[in-house]
Enzyme design. Structure first.
Site, PDB file in Angstrom:
ATOM      1  N   CYS A  48      -1.930   1.279  -4.266  1.00  0.00           N
ATOM      2  CA  CYS A  48      -0.620   1.868  -4.584  1.00  0.00           C
ATOM      3  C   CYS A  48      -0.532   2.293  -6.039  1.00  0.00           C
ATOM      4  CB  CYS A  48       0.531   0.940  -4.211  1.00  0.00           C
ATOM      5  SG  CYS A  48       0.795  -0.465  -5.284  1.00  0.00           S
ATOM      6  N   CYS A  74       0.874  -1.171   0.000  1.00  0.00           N
ATOM      7  CA  CYS A  74       0.000   0.000   0.000  1.00  0.00           C
ATOM      8  C   CYS A  74       0.912   1.221   0.000  1.00  0.00           C
ATOM      9  CB  CYS A  74      -0.997  -0.003   1.162  1.00  0.00           C
ATOM     10  SG  CYS A  74      -0.314   0.139   2.809  1.00  0.00           S
ATOM     11  N   CYS A 104       3.748  -0.069  -8.442  1.00  0.00           N
ATOM     12  CA  CYS A 104       4.220  -1.434  -8.282  1.00  0.00           C
ATOM     13  C   CYS A 104       4.818  -1.961  -9.585  1.00  0.00           C
ATOM     14  CB  CYS A 104       3.038  -2.303  -7.859  1.00  0.00           C
ATOM     15  SG  CYS A 104       3.526  -3.741  -6.947  1.00  0.00           S
TER      16      CYS A 104
END
Length: 140
Positions: A85, A11, A89
Site C-alpha cells: 500500500c 493492501c 498508511c
C-alpha cells in the site's frame, strides 16, 4: 499491547492479500487476536480467485467486503501489516509496522493465487506464534 492483540492487514484494494491474511488469522487465531483489514483504494468486491483459493482449504471469506483504510483503524491496532500500500498508511507511535512483499493476486486465476495464499498462511502462522505464543503449538 493489550491482552488481546489487534492486527490490521492493509493492501491497496482490500480484495485479495489482506482478505486472505485476515481470514487465516481469524481462523487460526481462534479468537485470540482482533483482526481487521482495509485498503487504501478499496475494490468494489473481493477477488473471486482469493475466495476460491481460501474455500479449497476450508476458510470462507466470501462474506467479506473491501473496506477503506482510516486512521482510527491504524491507531487502534497493535500491529499493521502492509502488502503493497506504499505511503498510504498513516503512522502512529506505539504501532508496530511490517511490510509483507507478496505478489498482487488481482486479475489472476486460482492457480496463480494458491502460492500467494500459501505464503500468506506461513507468514500468519509466524505472526500468530509471536503474538500469542501459547497458540503456536496448536496452529493447524
Amino acid at each position: 499491547m493489550s491482552d488481546t492483540p489487534s492486527v490490521l492487514f492493509v493492501c491497496v484494494h482490500n480484495a485479495g492479500r489482506s482478505q486472505m491474511a485476515a481470514g487465516f488469522l481469524t481462523h487460526l487465531g481462534g479468537g485470540t487476536v482482533e483482526v481487521r483489514s482495509a485498503g487504501s483504494a478499496p475494490a468494489e468486491s473481493i477477488n473471486s480467485a482469493a475466495v476460491e483459493a481460501m474455500a479449497e482449504i476450508g476458510i470462507d471469506i466470501s462474506a467479506q467486503s473491501p473496506k477503506i483504510l482510516n486512521p482510527d483503524a491504524v491507531e487502534a491496532s497493535d500491529v499493521v501489516i502492509t502488502m503493497g500500500c506504499g505511503d498510504a498508511c498513516p503512522v502512529f507511535p506505539g504501532v508496530s509496522y511490517r511490510d509483507w512483499a507478496l505478489p498482487d493476486p488481482a486479475g489472476k486465476g486460482v492457480d496463480a493465487v494458491r502460492p500467494i495464499r500459501d505464503q500468506i498462511r506461513t507468514l500468519v502462522e509466524e505472526l500468530l506464534a509471536e503474538l500469542v505464543p501459547a497458540q503456536a503449538g496448536s496452529v493447524r
